[in-house]
Scaffold this motif. Structure first.
Motif, PDB file in Angstrom:
ATOM      1  N   LEU A  66       0.852  -1.192   0.000  1.00 11.18           N
ATOM      2  CA  LEU A  66       0.000   0.000   0.000  1.00 11.18           C
ATOM      3  C   LEU A  66       0.884   1.238   0.000  1.00 11.18           C
ATOM      4  O   LEU A  66       1.898   1.277   0.691  1.00 11.18           O
ATOM      5  CB  LEU A  66      -0.896   0.031   1.240  1.00 11.18           C
ATOM      6  CG  LEU A  66      -1.968  -1.044   1.373  1.00 11.18           C
ATOM      7  CD1 LEU A  66      -2.600  -0.981   2.765  1.00 11.18           C
ATOM      8  CD2 LEU A  66      -3.039  -0.865   0.310  1.00 11.18           C
ATOM      9  N   THR A  70      -0.837   2.801  -4.834  1.00 13.95           N
ATOM     10  CA  THR A  70      -2.231   2.382  -4.603  1.00 13.95           C
ATOM     11  C   THR A  70      -3.184   3.553  -4.803  1.00 13.95           C
ATOM     12  O   THR A  70      -4.231   3.418  -5.443  1.00 13.95           O
ATOM     13  CB  THR A  70      -2.404   1.840  -3.175  1.00 13.95           C
ATOM     14  OG1 THR A  70      -1.340   0.948  -2.870  1.00 13.95           O
ATOM     15  CG2 THR A  70      -3.730   1.118  -3.027  1.00 13.95           C
ATOM     16  N   LEU A  74      -5.873   3.320  -7.855  1.00 10.56           N
ATOM     17  CA  LEU A  74      -7.313   3.311  -7.570  1.00 10.56           C
ATOM     18  C   LEU A  74      -7.991   4.575  -8.105  1.00 10.56           C
ATOM     19  O   LEU A  74      -9.112   4.522  -8.612  1.00 10.56           O
ATOM     20  CB  LEU A  74      -7.554   3.187  -6.066  1.00 10.56           C
ATOM     21  CG  LEU A  74      -7.272   1.826  -5.432  1.00 10.56           C
ATOM     22  CD1 LEU A  74      -7.478   1.889  -3.920  1.00 10.56           C
ATOM     23  CD2 LEU A  74      -8.153   0.748  -6.039  1.00 10.56           C
ATOM     24  N   VAL A 143      -5.582   4.230   2.508  1.00 10.42           N
ATOM     25  CA  VAL A 143      -4.195   3.818   2.297  1.00 10.42           C
ATOM     26  C   VAL A 143      -3.312   4.237   3.468  1.00 10.42           C
ATOM     27  O   VAL A 143      -2.589   3.412   4.041  1.00 10.42           O
ATOM     28  CB  VAL A 143      -3.660   4.407   0.974  1.00 10.42           C
ATOM     29  CG1 VAL A 143      -2.151   4.182   0.861  1.00 10.42           C
ATOM     30  CG2 VAL A 143      -4.368   3.757  -0.214  1.00 10.42           C
TER      31      VAL A 143
END
Length: 215
Positions: A66, A70, A74, A143
């Motif tokens: 993470l 990330t 996303l 995150v």
């Protein structure tokens, strides 16, 4: 230092160049930026990892997939942008309380050791009508929160209660909000030192000569 250093195979601009192991550079730099005798350094980059540093020991405790990668990935899928310079201002306009399910949404009174604003489920409230700015806030918060939580859990048996956050993600304002939440939840002290986003570079410079591999 870092994964990108693998592609550096000769002197840079004809200047003497050397490589330093990323864990060593991170631990050294993080330790340099604190006045503590023992600390857990949480490095938040593309991915994240944790290093225990004391006066006599430096140990890599593990990591998680993470990080900034990330957030950008996303956001690219959900918000149609992977540009961090667009994600940051968008997330600042959002309200993570509209995205995350919290203890207060499930119980009228706080549970033992859990305040009502503690996250019960990241994105537990999100739906097809969620606004882009709220989604951005939810992604960033999820995150950073889980990186910090993983770092604390990975180091519980060390007995160390002082944590230093370094890396590019420390510049997100959500970091400081999460730090405040974690103080009461985990009974730890988490700080973001000045120059936190340069800690690994600083560590590479001041690392012992024995840790430097000249190119």
């Amino acid at each position: 230092t870092g994964v990108g250093s693998k592609y550096v195979e000769k002197a840079v601009y004809d200047r003497p160049t050397y490589k330093v192991d990323e864990f060593v550079a991170t631990g050294t730099g993080g330790y340099y930026l604190t006045d503590k005798k023992e600390v857990i350094v949480i490095s938040m980059g593309t991915g994240s990892f944790f290093v225990k540093v004391t006066e006599n020991e430096m140990k890599h405790l593990g990591g998680v997939g993470l990080g900034g990668g990330t957030i950008c990935g996303l956001s690219s899928i959900i918000l149609n942008t992977g540009d961090i310079h667009e994600i940051v201002p968008l997330s600042r306009k959002g309200d993570v309380a509209k995205i995350d399910l919290r203890i207060g949404d499930l119980a009228k009174e706080k549970l033992p050791g859990l305040n009502l604003d503690v996250t019960a489920s990241n994105f537990g409230k999100a739906d097809a009508q969620s606004k882009p700015e709220d989604i951005a806030a939810g992604i960033v918060h999820m995150v950073i929160e889980n990186i910090c939580q993983a770092g604390i859990l990975a180091s519980r048996n060390t007995g160390i209660k002082d944590y230093i956050l370094i890396g590019g993600l420390t510049k997100f304002f959500e970091c400081r909000q999460i730090i405040e939440d974690f103080k009461s939840l985990w009974d730890v002290k988490v700080t973001i030192p000045e120059y936190s986003d340069y800690a690994t570079a600083i560590g590479a410079v001041i690392a012992p000569d024995a840790e430097k591999e000249e190119i």
